[in-house]
Design a protein around this motif. Structure first.
Motif, PDB file in Angstrom:
ATOM      1  N   PRO A 186       0.825  -1.206   0.000  1.00 12.00           N
ATOM      2  CA  PRO A 186       0.000   0.000   0.000  1.00 12.00           C
ATOM      3  C   PRO A 186       0.863   1.261   0.000  1.00 12.00           C
ATOM      4  CG  PRO A 186      -0.838  -1.593   1.584  1.00 12.00           C
ATOM      5  CD  PRO A 186       0.500  -2.109   1.121  1.00 12.00           C
TER       6      PRO A 186
ATOM      7  N   ARG B  56      -9.410  -6.184  -8.017  1.00 11.10           N
ATOM      8  CA  ARG B  56      -9.175  -6.816  -6.714  1.00 11.10           C
ATOM      9  C   ARG B  56      -8.247  -8.013  -6.866  1.00 11.10           C
ATOM     10  NH1 ARG B  56     -14.278  -8.299  -3.097  1.00 11.10           N
ATOM     11  NH2 ARG B  56     -14.749  -9.625  -4.890  1.00 11.10           N
TER      12      ARG B  56
ATOM     13  N   GLY C 158     -11.070  -6.557   0.531  1.00  8.91           N
ATOM     14  CA  GLY C 158      -9.937  -7.144  -0.163  1.00  8.91           C
ATOM     15  C   GLY C 158      -8.851  -6.123  -0.414  1.00  8.91           C
ATOM     16  N   THR C 159      -7.818  -6.580  -1.112  1.00  7.52           N
ATOM     17  CA  THR C 159      -6.733  -5.704  -1.542  1.00  7.52           C
ATOM     18  C   THR C 159      -6.933  -5.390  -3.019  1.00  7.52           C
ATOM     19  OG1 THR C 159      -5.207  -6.655   0.064  1.00  7.52           O
ATOM     20  CG2 THR C 159      -4.230  -5.471  -1.786  1.00  7.52           C
ATOM     21  N   TYR C 160      -6.829  -4.117  -3.353  1.00  7.62           N
ATOM     22  CA  TYR C 160      -7.128  -3.650  -4.708  1.00  7.62           C
ATOM     23  C   TYR C 160      -5.935  -2.913  -5.292  1.00  7.62           C
ATOM     24  CZ  TYR C 160     -12.108  -4.548  -3.863  1.00  7.62           C
ATOM     25  OH  TYR C 160     -13.327  -5.125  -3.595  1.00  7.62           O
TER      26      TYR C 160
ATOM     27  N   THR D  57      -1.822   0.656  -4.507  1.00  7.19           N
ATOM     28  CA  THR D  57      -2.412  -0.513  -3.838  1.00  7.19           C
ATOM     29  C   THR D  57      -3.127  -0.023  -2.582  1.00  7.19           C
ATOM     30  OG1 THR D  57      -0.599  -1.936  -4.611  1.00  7.19           O
ATOM     31  CG2 THR D  57      -1.925  -2.756  -2.772  1.00  7.19           C
TER      32      THR D  57
ATOM     33  N   THR E  96      -6.280  -1.224   0.556  1.00 10.41           N
ATOM     34  CA  THR E  96      -7.023  -2.302   1.199  1.00 10.41           C
ATOM     35  C   THR E  96      -8.350  -1.774   1.699  1.00 10.41           C
ATOM     36  OG1 THR E  96      -4.974  -3.386   1.882  1.00 10.41           O
ATOM     37  CG2 THR E  96      -6.986  -4.035   3.037  1.00 10.41           C
TER      38      THR E  96
END
Length: 231
Positions: A126, A179, A208-210, A228, A230
């Protein structure tokens, strides 16, 4: 116009299908051909124009470490675009189209492979800033799962805010969100006119993580910033 599409790995929506001519490609530059088939199984010929194009094609590595936004041309029901996928691996293609008969925009997806040995790369961690040479973009706002939120991307060049962004495909920015894992997909366009900040209203389909990929144009050049986050 602010259009959002949510799609997972399905290749068919409302009877429409994205059909690549080949699903295994060689590394390097090559023509990628595909058809959009209607509910009758025949190639679709009539499309509405959305953001200056009849079809927008998004290509991403499945590990979300590479991204392309390209625009094929259609001839006789077959779409063709020159792709340069330099590395072996698993890729996902998404086509945003608006068939005239359907009367709305939809997103179709398909998997393709670039032949050769490869190892997935780790997802970038991130980050709230992106830099490329003299350009820096800062991300403000907190995306949330299932809740609409405002996000702003502030563009600076040589440390100074950029206030003369240029329109690209009838918008001052194009934001594609994917995602990690199932590749749920969102494509949105800005709210209003930009300052140095490009504002979007976005709702993520779930936790989720995107990965966020922002296309913007300045000085006659289109650049893609990536982040990035979350949710």
């Amino acid at each position: 116009m602010n259009v959002t599409h949510h799609a997972g790995p399905a290749i068919k929506e409302d009877g429409y299908t994205l059909e690549p001519e080949a699903r295994v490609l060689r590394p390097g530059a090559a023509d990628f051909r595909f058809r959009v088939l209607g509910p009758d199984g025949e190639p679709v010929r009539e499309y509405a124009t959305v953001h200056d194009r009849k079809l927008h094609l998004i290509v991403a590595r499945r590990d979300l470490t590479a991204f392309w936004h390209v625009h094929p041309v259609e001839d006789g029901g077959v779409w063709t675009v020159r792709l340069d996928l330099p590395e072996a691996g698993a890729y996902r293609v998404f086509a945003d189209v608006a068939p005239e008969e359907l009367g709305r925009t939809l997103t179709l997806g398909a998997d393709v492979e670039v032949a050769g040995a490869y190892a997935p790369r780790p997802l970038p961690g991130p980050a709230r800033t992106w830099t490329d040479g003299a350009y820096e973009i800062a991300l403000e706002g907190e995306p949330a799962a299932g809740e609409g939120r405002a996000l702003t991307f502030t563009v600076r060049k040589d440390g100074r805010p950029v206030d003369d962004l240029e329109p690209y495909l009838a918008a001052y920015g194009h934001l594609v969100v994917l995602r990690a894992g199932d590749l749920a997909y969102v494509h949105v366009h800005p709210d209003g006119e930009p300052g140095p900040g490009i504002g979007f209203h976005i709702e993520l389909p779930g936790p989720g993580t995107y990965r966020l990929f922002l296309d913007f144009k300045h000085g006659g050049t289109v650049r893609t910033a990536d982040f990035t986050v979350t949710a």
